[in-house]
Design an enzyme around this catalytic site. Structure first.
Site, PDB file in Angstrom:
ATOM      1  CG  ASP A 102     -57.407  24.032 -34.230  1.00 50.04           C
ATOM      2  OD1 ASP A 102     -58.334  25.898 -33.452  1.00 50.04           O
ATOM      3  OD2 ASP A 102     -56.807  23.810 -34.270  1.00 50.04           O
ATOM      4  CB  THR A 151     -50.180  36.509 -18.790  1.00 47.64           C
ATOM      5  OG1 THR A 151     -50.768  37.358 -18.421  1.00 47.64           O
ATOM      6  CG2 THR A 151     -48.499  37.344 -18.610  1.00 47.64           C
ATOM      7  CB  CYS A 188     -38.668  15.962 -58.888  1.00 51.71           C
ATOM      8  SG  CYS A 188     -39.824  14.519 -58.920  1.00 51.71           S
ATOM      9  N   GLY A 194     -37.882  19.523 -62.543  1.00 50.46           N
ATOM     10  CA  GLY A 194     -36.672  20.189 -63.218  1.00 50.46           C
ATOM     11  C   GLY A 194     -35.592  19.393 -63.794  1.00 50.46           C
ATOM     12  CG  MET A 195     -33.953  14.944 -64.709  1.00 49.60           C
ATOM     13  SD  MET A 195     -33.829  12.889 -64.379  1.00 49.60           S
ATOM     14  CE  MET A 195     -35.325  12.724 -65.487  1.00 49.60           C
ATOM     15  CG  HIS A 198     -37.874  15.729 -54.653  1.00 49.55           C
ATOM     16  ND1 HIS A 198     -38.256  16.906 -55.138  1.00 49.55           N
ATOM     17  CD2 HIS A 198     -38.690  14.485 -55.310  1.00 49.55           C
ATOM     18  CE1 HIS A 198     -38.859  16.711 -55.292  1.00 49.55           C
ATOM     19  NE2 HIS A 198     -39.200  15.137 -56.342  1.00 49.55           N
ATOM     20  CD  GLU A 257     -35.926  18.789 -52.597  1.00 50.85           C
ATOM     21  OE1 GLU A 257     -35.033  18.225 -53.190  1.00 50.85           O
ATOM     22  OE2 GLU A 257     -37.612  18.613 -53.133  1.00 50.85           O
TER      23      GLU A 257
HETATM   24  N1  GLN Z   1     -44.829  16.595 -61.930  1.00 54.77           N
HETATM   25  C1  GLN Z   1     -43.652  15.305 -62.005  1.00 54.77           C
HETATM   26  C2  GLN Z   1     -44.121  13.891 -61.638  1.00 54.77           C
HETATM   27  O1  GLN Z   1     -45.030  13.348 -61.299  1.00 54.77           O
HETATM   28  C3  GLN Z   1     -42.775  15.470 -61.443  1.00 54.77           C
HETATM   29  C4  GLN Z   1     -42.810  15.716 -59.850  1.00 54.77           C
HETATM   30  C5  GLN Z   1     -42.211  16.108 -58.623  1.00 54.77           C
HETATM   31  O2  GLN Z   1     -41.201  16.785 -59.390  1.00 54.77           O
HETATM   32  N2  GLN Z   1     -41.973  16.181 -57.605  1.00 54.77           N
HETATM   33  O3  GLN Z   1     -43.152  12.773 -62.531  1.00 54.77           O
END
Ligand code: GLN
Length: 533
Positions: free
Chosen positions: A148, A189, A382, A384-385, A508, A510
């Protein structure tokens, strides 16, 4: 003195170089060496933070707030060591630093060139990782494939390191593909020979080849590769397709990969402790039960966009001997969907992970509403909250227009709003609230039950926040704010105690889940989902 392993790739991308690098790191750590990992990404972006997740996959975040390639997630999950800003270097970072030095006059009148100025900058990043981590061995993966245009300055820098440090201090692993031709029923190969020739044209002789193939290549192919590529036959390592990626380190160990590297480094082999890893494989291969979890997001067409979330769900499943099947739900399609019952009919839990921008938002809110009203275990992360708070404000507190200023900058009900210190920010890259922040957990809450302590630190990546003006009304209506960042008075965790399991975090979780140590929030979410009859 630190020793350096470099992992390059040839023939095609997507061979699993990151897993190879992580597996070797795991094996060396199992022999009692301190290992640190690093990834070079030759693209010009300074970091992947501004890239589209559908193209590039998830952005992983280190504790010190570096937005990195998703391979860093594999590294941390395999070696269970915290990585940092020295662990992900892009061409963008290298060029930026070279140009800044040039503007400051640091090159004392020299003509600034690819060699030596850019290559020196790259070499310094390798050595910096060794010095700051105090590791015995640093493993650096080079993104992309040899040949590359973008990666040439990186390969040249590594050639110089090989020359400077000598072969007792450097080890080059080249990952390649051995294709199988149906009809003539042969493994081929030639592509590997060509890619090793490309590498040698740039002055690098690989010390080992890791050959991805559908099955063991056998002694005939290994001898051929050894002869054409000037690599000892025992240093040709098979990497066969496996059903579970955790088997890969063990497959390498059986072929003596870790021994080969340590012998070249003149380091003692030490006893290898892989029992915990073998136990993990046994668990993963023999999961007794299975459940479905719905993951609602707008990047679901590329599962890698939610890699760490998906891995964290699996980790928690291992603890309860349960395979987690993810029902990938496109939040944008959900907006027009009438029959949510049909979509979620087999799901024992619903998760709404992070995201950016207004597309698909109402679909996620619909899913959150469905989980709340139908008492389905729910975990929000995030965005989601933030959407859980919006849903609760609209449908429980009667604030019909509640939204985030991310979606409507002129809203009258900015229940989620830009943080004060974000208002003057112009540059989008690297300016989110990133990395570890403290969170104080309130006693007698679900969060406290999960974490079993009052002070935690979690990794963040967001720009918007719960607007404190709305705390009281939400609390009066039954939402509990169970986690707070005291320093900045920011809401970190919310939950609904009248629901069997409804919890959402601004951070987060995760990024901190490990295969042998699920994250507390995922652990309790999966437990509640399993118990959800
Ligand atoms: N967009 C939202 C914020 O900036 C949530 C970000 C996220 O979910 N990582 O606060």
């Amino acid at each position: 003195m630190t020793k350096y392993v470099f992992v390059t790739g040839g023939v095609v991308s997507g061979l699993g170089k990151g897993i190879t690098a992580s597996s070797l790191a795991l094996l060396l750590k199992a022999r009692n060496y301190k290992v640190f990992m690093q990834k070079f990404d030759p693209y010009i972006n300074v970091d992947p933070g501004t890239m589209n997740p559908i193209q590039h996959g998830e952005v992983y975040v280190t504790y010190d707030g570096c937005e990195t390639d998703l391979d860093l997630g594999h590294y941390e999950r395999f070696i269970d060591e915290e990585l940092n800003y020295t662990s992900n270097i892009t061409s963008g970072k290298i060029y930026k630093s070279v140009i800044e030095k040039e503007r400051k006059g640091e090159y004392l009148g020299a003509t600034v060139q690819m060699v030596p100025h850019v290559t020196n900058e790259i070499k310094n990043k390798v050595y910096e990782a060794g010095i700051t981590s105090k590791a015995d061995i640093v493993i650096t993966e080079i993104g992309g494939t040899v040949g590359d245009i973008e990666s040439q300055s990186f390969i040249e820098a590594l050639r110089q390191i090989q020359y400077e440090k000598g072969s007792e201090n450097t080890f080059f692993v080249h990952c390649t593909l051995i294709p199988y031709i149906y009809g003539s029923n042969e493994l081929k190969t030639k592509p590997t020979q060509n890619s090793v020739r490309d590498l040698r044209n740039m002055g690098i002789r690989p010390d080992a080849l890791v050959c991805r193939a559908p099955f063991d290549t056998g002694s005939h192919i290994k001898e051929k590769l050894s002869m054409f590529c000037s690599v000892p036959v025992e240093n040709v390592i098979d990497s066969i397709d496996v059903k579970n990626i955790y088997e890969i380190p063990i497959n390498y160990h059986k072929q003596g990969f870790d021994e080969i590297v340590l012998k070249q480094f003149n380091l003692p082999l030490n006893k290898s402790n892989l029992k915990y890893w073998n136990d993990l494989i046994k668990t993963v291969d023999n999961l007794k039960d299975e459940i479905e979890i719905s993951l609602v997001g707008k990047y679901v067409e590329l599962h890698d966009a939610y890699l760490s979330v998906a891995e964290s769900l699996k980790h928690a499943g291992y603890k309860y001997n349960t395979k987690i099947n993810i029902n990938w739900v496109d939040s944008e399609k959900l907006e027009k969907e009438e029959n949510l019952k049909e979509i979620f009919k087999n799901s024992k839990g619903i998760i709404v992970p992070g995201g950016f921008g207004s597309r698909g938002i109402e679909g996620k809110i619909k899913a959150i509403n469905y989980a709340r009203v139908n008492k389905i275990p729910f975990l929000g992360i995030c965005l989601g909250m933030q959407l859980s708070v919006i849903e609760f404000a609209r449908n429980v507190c009667g604030i019909k227009d509640a939204t985030s200023t991310e979606f409507d900058s002129l809203t009258k009900e900015p229940i989620i709003d830009l943080m004060a210190d974000q208002k003057s920010i112009v540059n989008m890259g690297g300016t989110l609230r990133l990395g570890n922040y403290n969170c104080k957990i309130k006693k007698d809450t679900l969060a406290y039950k999960d974490y079993k302590c009052e002070q935690i630190k979690e990794r963040h990546r967001h720009r918007y926040e719960f607007n404190n003006k709305y705390r009281e009304i939400l609390e009066q209506n039954g939402m509990v704010i169970s986690g707070i960042n005291e320093e900045a008075d920011l809401v970190e965790i919310v939950e609904i105690p009248s629901h069997p399991h409804f919890i959402a975090s601004q951070f987060h979780p995760e990024f901190k889940s490990r295969p042998t140590r699920p994250h507390p929030l995922f652990d309790s979410f999966i437990k509640a989902s399993i118990d959800n009859k």
